[in-house]
Structure formats: structure tokens, C-alpha cells
Design a protein around this motif. Structure first.
Motif, short mmCIF file in Angstrom:
data_model
loop_
_atom_site.label_atom_id
_atom_site.label_comp_id
_atom_site.label_asym_id
_atom_site.label_seq_id
_atom_site.Cartn_x
_atom_site.Cartn_y
_atom_site.Cartn_z
N ARG A 1 0.84 -1.22 0.00
CA ARG A 1 0.00 0.00 0.00
C ARG A 1 0.87 1.26 0.00
O ARG A 1 0.52 2.27 -0.63
CB ARG A 1 -0.94 0.00 1.21
CG ARG A 1 -2.14 -0.94 1.06
CD ARG A 1 -3.05 -0.71 2.25
NE ARG A 1 -4.12 -1.69 2.39
CZ ARG A 1 -5.35 -1.52 1.88
NH1 ARG A 1 -5.65 -0.45 1.18
NH2 ARG A 1 -6.26 -2.46 2.09
N THR A 2 1.98 1.21 0.72
CA THR A 2 2.90 2.34 0.72
C THR A 2 3.43 2.59 -0.69
O THR A 2 3.47 3.73 -1.17
CB THR A 2 4.09 2.07 1.68
OG1 THR A 2 3.57 1.77 2.97
CG2 THR A 2 5.01 3.28 1.77
N ALA A 3 3.83 1.51 -1.35
CA ALA A 3 4.37 1.63 -2.71
C ALA A 3 3.31 2.18 -3.66
O ALA A 3 3.61 2.99 -4.54
CB ALA A 3 4.88 0.28 -3.19
N GLU A 4 2.08 1.73 -3.48
CA GLU A 4 1.02 2.22 -4.37
C GLU A 4 0.70 3.69 -4.08
O GLU A 4 0.44 4.47 -5.00
CB GLU A 4 -0.23 1.36 -4.26
CG GLU A 4 -1.27 1.73 -5.28
CD GLU A 4 -2.33 0.65 -5.48
OE1 GLU A 4 -2.19 -0.14 -6.42
OE2 GLU A 4 -3.27 0.59 -4.67
N ARG A 5 0.74 4.06 -2.81
CA ARG A 5 0.53 5.47 -2.46
C ARG A 5 1.62 6.32 -3.12
O ARG A 5 1.38 7.44 -3.53
CB ARG A 5 0.57 5.62 -0.94
CG ARG A 5 -0.02 6.90 -0.41
CD ARG A 5 -0.26 6.85 1.09
NE ARG A 5 0.97 6.81 1.85
CZ ARG A 5 1.34 5.81 2.66
NH1 ARG A 5 0.57 4.76 2.81
NH2 ARG A 5 2.48 5.86 3.32
N PRO B 1 7.79 -3.60 7.95
CA PRO B 1 7.45 -3.23 6.58
C PRO B 1 7.43 -1.72 6.37
O PRO B 1 7.02 -1.28 5.32
CB PRO B 1 6.03 -3.78 6.44
CG PRO B 1 5.43 -3.52 7.80
CD PRO B 1 6.58 -3.62 8.81
N GLY B 2 7.90 -0.94 7.36
CA GLY B 2 7.73 0.52 7.28
C GLY B 2 8.88 1.24 6.61
O GLY B 2 8.94 2.47 6.62
N GLY B 3 9.79 0.49 5.99
CA GLY B 3 11.04 1.06 5.49
C GLY B 3 10.92 2.03 4.35
O GLY B 3 11.90 2.72 4.02
#
Lengths: 433, 363
Positions: free
Chosen positions: A42-46, A391-393
Motif C-alpha cells: 500500500r505504501t508503494a502504491e501510495r 514493513p515501514g522502510g
């Protein structure tokens, strides 16, 4: 801002089984729970990344006859995780590393086509090979392929998968296929309707001459370790030049090195954090073990804070299993000794210095500028970011660097297409005649 | 006077001919979950599409469905003939991880020459041989699931060790057709062992089913016939040293609820029609189907039913809102999920890892 700038492609690697993952950090979470994969995807998609990238494991690593226990161990099976991630993302490409040695073309082509359907055209396959009998002990066929055969099998594997995908033309019934080759003799009808991308995107990691040639002939993306500006430019020019031989345009193969990042509020802050991370990644035990992997002999009596051993490596050693050995151990040892002597480094310091990959370290502004410079200078088409925390890297990168890249006009502000081929600007394969 | 019976279990197939869109499967899975069914199944074959439009990999589909659902069990068919047992083990364990303990797999073989030619690695073989091999695959897969003890990951910062290597085990499996060294790459899944299902529709499967399956489906047109097959399967399970209660036996029926509004009392007597190659067909209303299910269950012929809706959207909707609602109203079927995992739904305990037990015993 002008849209003339060459656009950067970004991908996220889920930190897996290696010593780049700092599992001792209190912010480190599970490497196996689905929550972790969902968070990073989700971070990558954001951050409007092109794709999310998973590595593969087929045998637990061993060292000196025992299971390696210092790094993160254990991971789920890639394609299954990516199918689940397709439910919680909408545009992000989903790339699975899958071995061409211990799979069969029909089965894998079917699984990849299924992922492409279920994700609406977001599947990618990172083709890797294995030669060792050690990994083969988990499989029916065993591990008999030598190095040369690995690549011929991989090339035939990819070509066969494409024949299978092409045997079912758009809006038509499948044509029978028949493939007769050195590694595979198969025939029948492919069981999955043509998928949204036609062919899932093919990624290949390769620095050797054979690897480069294979990528130029068959891959859409090449995943490389050539991270520095000079090495990157040389690699880029060499690989892009090879494409013409296969009737392909330079933009049909994207060059994406795997890189790490450290952000700080000031340059000094970032450097300090980077040094601290390297110390966490290369503990005294990891330093000795890394050395043993090159020397191929037991070095447990050596002091990690002392000098490098003066004995020579054993090039035929089986001390380490399940880990790729890069290059000739005698040459690597000579290089590391020279480095250690020149700078007066201990074993641990040498490992830290010699084993790092390209890292972008600095303030968000400085990192954005460097990334843009690398792409503008044709040292890369983009980057596969390898975070050191699960996974917050990539949280900071997406919040602080992506907007700066967008301001510079070198990164998209919205997805303009729905498939991974759209994101990468890759052509859709036509059906074969 | 009715014989005391155990909990009723219900499962449904969500097969769709030539369905390639994820929302189709998600909609059916959610519908089944609204009915608090134990699990859904998705059929698969390795092989060529045949006259239809082919199909997606079933495990892939149910992995896609997992995050879109919360409680329902997910049981894809996974074939064992042309695949690597190590890969099967990893994929099913991963389905259990991404669904947080809701995975199963239905073991199936590929017996045709047509399928063998798609791989080109071995010729077709007789079903008996393939089912013996499927049993070996089920065996090694379970060993691989156990090869990580539950507490193998220690993250011990004091010693710098991420795992305790004494809690990771080689399986060293030697089968007639393959060998596997181990340990697994995937840590022990949430259920310990995801649920193993076998469609015991042909006696050639019975030995493998009795030895390795947690759930079997059988084909019978009367409760007497079902009870006889169930007794035979349980007898064989006991011969393999298993507790008979750990084998859940379901009757497979195809369900066509297109006709009949379920006006109980006026309907013709409920019967099942034999169909060649498939489960017996029930055609009628949802109320009469609830009667049939109640009757078989009360007769203690089976532990429940695995239904295959003939027209998935329509028949599953009627099954859930008609048949299941009535069974719930009568107190014969649950109205909510009391647990989170598929093993919970089936009343099966989470197995202890065999290597952990051996290690304890050796102390």
C-alpha cells in the motif's frame, strides 16, 4: 514543469532473507504475516510505484553444515502472496521471483497468467536459475544442471511460456501448441484464456555476459547491482546496445538497479544513521561469516575487529550452501585485502565497506536530486528500492522524496494506465502468426 | 427418537465455467460467508481447457479472495501428479498465512495422457499408482509444515540469532517417485496443518483419504449408502491409527434450486438423481433441501454436505437465504462463526508439530 524530463521508474523490494534487513530494530515487524506485505504494498502504491517485488527461497541457507541463523529466515511463496495483494491494491505491479530450474513451463505459465487475470494486468516474473544440487535436494528432478545449461533452460523456458501465452489469441479459442526443444517437449492446449497483458512482464537479474545477452533478447526489465554512476552508465550503454541485435528498441528494456536509501534532516544526520544501519547489518558474527563464505574455510578463531586472514581461500569449498557466490573467491579475497591495507580496516569494517550496494544517503532534497541525476545521466531507468526495515522502510521515502521528484517533473503524479506494461511504457505483445 | 448427532457442516463449490474476473469469485465467497458455511471449494485441473474456456489456477483465485473475506474456509483443488511436492507445501502454507488460518486443499491427481504431454516429464500412470503418490505428497507436505516448530523464530538480540536452528528440522522424505530434504521455507502455518480434503468418490481414493484427509466428500443417493461408505472410511482411518472423529465426512450433491418456491407440504418427495461422472443431483426447492439435509444428518449418515450449485450465483443465493436460513432457524446450523480458522469451524484441533513432540520425548 516540463514533461520532457526522462521519467523515473520506482519499485519496492520486500526485505527478505539477507543481512540488509535490520530485524533487531524495534520497528521491525513480521516478515511473514500478511499485514507486513499489505503495509509495504500500500505504501508503494501510495507512492505511485511501478511494482512490488518479491524474492524467492527454495532451501534454507546453510553454513558449515548448519542452518544459517543470523539473518531473517522464512518467507511465504511469492505468487500466492501477490494474488492476495491484488485484492488490497489497484494499480501496483506485482512481481514474483520464480526459478526456471525447479518449475515446468506449462505450470508456471498457467500460474502467471492467473495472477495477470486476477490483478487486472499487473503480473511480472523475475526469472532466476539455480544450478546447485543442494537446492535440488528439495525437488523431484534434483539439481543436475551445470551453469551453461541453466541459461539455455531459462531461455527455452521463457520462450516456451510465451508460446503458451500466445497460443490463446485475444477473443478466440486456443490453438494447439507443440514445443520441441532441448529441455522441453510438450504439446496440447493452454488452459488459461489470454491475460490482460498478453505476456506478464519479464524481469531478469544479470550482470554476467550471458545474463546481459539473455536480458537483451528476452526481458522487459533488468535488475542489476551496478549502482554507482560510472558503473551504471557503462552497464546501461552496454545492455541497451545489445537490444538492436534482437530487433528491439532501447526503451523496450528498463534498467533498474537495486539500491538502498537513508534519509536524514541534515546530511550529517543521514550519514550518521547510515553508519549505524551498516553496523546493525554487519554484526561481528555476520562479518566473520561473510568472510568464511568467501574464504570457504572456518575462520571462527579470527577477531572481527582484527586484520583479514593471510591464508588463501579454498575455491572448491562447500562450506556455504544456498547462497550465490559472486566471482572468483581468490580474486575477491585479493581485492578485499588491498582495500583493508589501503584504508587500515578491520574485518568488520572491510565487510561493511566492500559488501554495500549503491546507497543514496542525505536529506530528501539531496536524495531526490541524486536519483534524478542518475536517470538523467543514463545510469538507470529507475530503481528497485531495498528498505532495511520490514514493513515501514519506505514510509519516509514516499512521504518526503516522492513529492520532490514530482516537483522536478521526473516522476508521475498519477497512474495514467491500469497495467504494469502501461506504467513501464512497454509495448503489448502481438499474437504470433 | 433421533440418534444424537454432531455439529452439521456445510460447504459449497464456487466453480464457474470460464470465469476470469476476481469479483465473480469474491461475490460468491461473501455470499457463502453470509451463510456461515464452513468453507468454499474451487475445482481445478492441470490440464487443457477442453471444450470450455479454460480456468484460472484455483489456489490463486482463493488467495485473491482471502483478503476480501473474513471467516470462511478456502479449499482449492491442487493436483499432485505433475507438480513438485515442495511447491505444493509452500503454496498451501502461504494460502493459510494470507487467509490467517482458513486454508485447505483438495488433493487430486492427473491421470490422462493429455495432461502428461503438457509437461512431458513422465507418461500417464494408472489411478491407483497416482493416488498412492498423492498420499506420499500429502505426507511430505505435512512433514514440511511441521519442519518449523511454532517457536522457531526467536529474534534473540543478545546472541544475534533470528531463529533457533534446533527447532528447524530436515524431513528427509524418500517416496517411491520423489525425495525431499527440507526444512520448509515457509514457517509453520497458522493452523499448523491446513485442512486436507479428498473427494472420495471412487474407491481408488479411499486408502489415501482414510489415511491423510481431514475432510472427505462422498457420493451417495441415500443415507444408507452414505453411512456404509462413511463407516468403511472411518474403519480404514482407525486402521491407520487415527481417531475416527477427526475425519469429517460430507455428502456431495449438485443443487438446482431453479424450480419450486419451497411450499412445504405440497412438494413431491425429495429424491436425488444419479448423474454420470458428477455428484447426485437435487432439484427442487430450498425448504425441501433443508428437509433432506436434516434427514440425512439426523440419521447420522454424514457429518454434513458439500453442495455444488448448478447455477452458482442463483442457486448459492437460494441455498444461503432459503435452506441455510431454515436450518439455522431450527437450531441445526450455526448462525455465527465461533472461531477464526477453518479447523475451528470443523471442530478440529490444531495439531502439535511432530518434530517438536519427538524433541520433547527425547528429553
Amino acid at each position: 514543469m516540463s514533461r520532457q524530463h526522462k521519467q523515473i521508474h520506482l519499485a519496492a523490494h520486500f526485505p527478505g532473507v539477507n543481512n540488509t534487513t535490520v530485524w533487531t530494530d524495534p520497528r521491525s515487524r513480521s516478515q511473514i504475516d500478511f499485514d507486513s506485505f499489505e503495509h509495504l504494498a500500500r505504501t508503494a502504491e501510495r507512492g505511485l510505484f511501478d511494482f512490488f517485488f518479491l524474492a524467492e527461497g527454495l532451501r534454507l541457507r546453510e553454513h558449515n553444515g548448519r542452518i544459517h541463523d543470523l539473518d531473517v529466515v522464512g518467507r511465504p511463496e511469492s505468487i500466492t502472496v501477490l494474488n492476495a495483494l491484488a485484492a488490497v491494491t489497484e494499480r501496483l505491479g506485482l512481481a514474483a521471483t520464480v526459478n526456471a530450474t525447479f518449475n515446468e513451463p506449462y505450470e508456471l505459465a498457467r500460474r502467471l497468467a492467473s495472477l495477470d487475470h486476477l490483478s487486472g494486468g499487473r503480473a511480472a516474473w523475475n526469472v532466476v536459475t539455480s544450478s546447485d544440487a543442494f537446492t535440488g535436494e528439495n525437488f523431484r528432478r534434483g539439481g543436475f544442471l551445470d551453469r551453461a545449461d541453466r541459461y539455455t533452460r531459462a531461455a527455452e523456458f521463457v520462450a516456451t511460456a510465451r508460446e503458451l501465452w500466445d497460443s490463446w489469441p485475444p477473443d478466440a479459442t486456443p490453438r494447439p501448441f507443440a514445443h520441441t526443444g532441448r529441455h522441453f517437449t510438450i504439446d496440447g492446449e493452454f488452459g488459461v484464456e489470454r491475460s490482460p497483458q498478453g505476456h506478464p512482464v519479464v524481469i531478469q537479474a544479470g550482470d554476467s555476459d550471458e545474463g546481459r545477452e539473455f536480458a537483451a533478447s528476452a526481458a522487459d526489465i533488468i535488475f542489476t547491482r551496478h549502482g554507482s554512476l560510472e558503473a551504471g552508465r557503462a552497464f546501461y550503454a552496454d545492455v541497451k546496445r545489445r537490444l538492436a541485435r534482437y530487433g528491439r528498441a532501447p526503451e523496450e528494456l528498463k534498467i533498474m538497479p537495486g539500491v538502498t536509501l537513508v534519509l536524514g534532516d541534515t546530511a550529517a544526520d543521514a550519514q550518521e544513521k547510515a553508519a549505524e544501519i551498516r553496523l546493525q547489518q554487519v554484526s561481528p558474527q555476520t562479518a566473520l561469516l561473510t568472510l568464511e563464505q568467501i574464504w570457504g574455510v572456518d575462520l571462527s578463531g579470527y577477531d572481527p575487529d582484527g586484520p583479514l586472514p593471510d591464508i588463501d581461500p579454498d575455491p572448491d569449498s562447500q562450506l556455504t550452501q544456498g547462497r550465490v557466490r559472486h566471482g572468483d573467491p581468490l580474486a575477491v579475497a585479493a581485492k578485499w585485502r588491498a582495500l583493508s591495507e589501503e584504508k587500515g580496516l578491520s574485518i568488520r569494517q572491510t565487510v561493511i565497506e566492500a559488501s554495500g550496494r549503491q546507497s543514496f544517503i542525505g536529506t530528501p532534497e539531496a536524495v531526490a536530486a541524486q536519483l534524478a541525476e542518475f536517470v538523467a545521466a543514463d545510469a538507470a531507468d529507475g530503481f528497485i528500492l531495498v528498505p532495511h526495515l520490514t514493513p515501514g522502510g519506505l514510509d519516509d521515502f514516499v512521504e518526503r522524496v516522492v513529492p520532490l521528484l514530482q516537483e522536478r517533473g521526473v516522476f508521475r503524479t498519477a497512474y495514467t494506465g491500469t497495467t504494469l506494461r502501461d506504467h513501464l511504457g512497454l509495448p503489448y505483445p502481438g499474437e504470433r502468426g | 427418537m433421533a440418534v444424537p448427532t454432531g455439529t452439521l457442516h456445510l460447504a459449497a463449490a464456487i466453480d464457474g465455467d470460464g470465469q476470469y474476473q476476481a469479483p465473480y469469485y469474491v461475490e460468491l465467497a461473501r455470499l457463502a460467508e453470509e451463510g456461515t458455511l464452513d468453507f468454499i471449494t474451487l475445482d481445478d485441473t492441470f490440464g487443457p481447457p477442453g471444450p470450455g474456456r479454460g480456468r484460472l489456477d484455483a489456489l490463486a483465485v482463493l488467495a485473491r479472495v482471502a483478503p476480501a473475506t473474513g471467516r470462511i474456509g478456502l479449499v482449492p483443488t491442487v493436483t499432485t501428479t505433475h507438480t513438485e511436492p515442495f511447491h505444493v507445501s509452500s503454496a498451501v502454507a502461504t494460502l493459510d498465512w494470507v487467509s490467517r488460518g482458513r486454508a485447505g486443499w483438495r488433493v487430486e491427481v492427473s491421470a490422462t495422457e493429455e495432461e502428461a504431454r503438457l509437461v512431458g516429464r513422465r507418461p500417464a500412470a494408472p489411478a491407483g499408482e497416482l493416488w498412492a503418490e498423492a498420499g506420499e505428497v500429502a505426507d511430505v507436505v505435512a512433514r514440511l509444515w511441521d519442519s518449523w516448530e511454532d517457536d522457531a523464530e526467536i529474534r534473540d538480540t543478545a546472541t544475534g540469532r533470528f531463529v533457533d536452528r534446533d527447532k528447524l528440522h530436515y524431513v528427509d522424505f524418500e517416496g517411491a517417485r520423489f525425495s525431499v530434504r527440507g526444512p520448509a521455507i515457509v514457517p509453520r502455518p497458522p493452523q499448523g496443518h491446513p485442512v486436507v480434503a479428498v473427494a472420495a468418490t471412487d474407491p481408488v481414493t479411499w486408502q489415501t483419504a482414510a489415511r491423510h484427509a481431514d475432510v472427505v466428500y462422498l457420493r451417495a443417493t441415500s443415507p444408507e449408502e452414505a453411512g456404509r461408505i462413511r463407516d468403511e472410511l472411518k474403519r480404514r482411518a482407525v486402521a491407520h491409527g487415527r481417531e475416527p472423529g477427526t475425519l469429517t465426512v460430507l455428502a456431495s450433491i449438485a443443487v438446482d434450486l431453479a424450480d419450486g418456491e419451497g411450499a412445504a407440504g405440497n412438494a413431491p418427495p425429495v429424491t436425488l438423481t444419479e448423474t454420470p461422472g458428477g455428484p447426485p443431483l437435487y432439484r427442487g426447492g430450498p425448504v425441501e433441501l433443508a428437509e433432506l439435509i436434516t434427514g440425512w444428518h439426523t440419521a447420522d449418515a454424514v457429518d454434513g454436505f458439500h453442495i455444488t450449485p448448478v447455477a452458482p450465483r442463483h442457486d448459492l443465493e437460494r441455498f444461503v437465504n432459503g435452506t441455510v436460513a431454515l436450518l439455522q432457524h431450527r437450531g441445526l446450523f450455526r448462525t455465527f462463526y465461533p472461531g477464526a480458522t477453518l479447523r475451528d469451524h470443523l471442530g478440529l484441533s490444531r495439531p502439535a508439530g511432530r518434530y517438536a513432540l519427538e524433541r520433547e520425548a527425547a528429553r
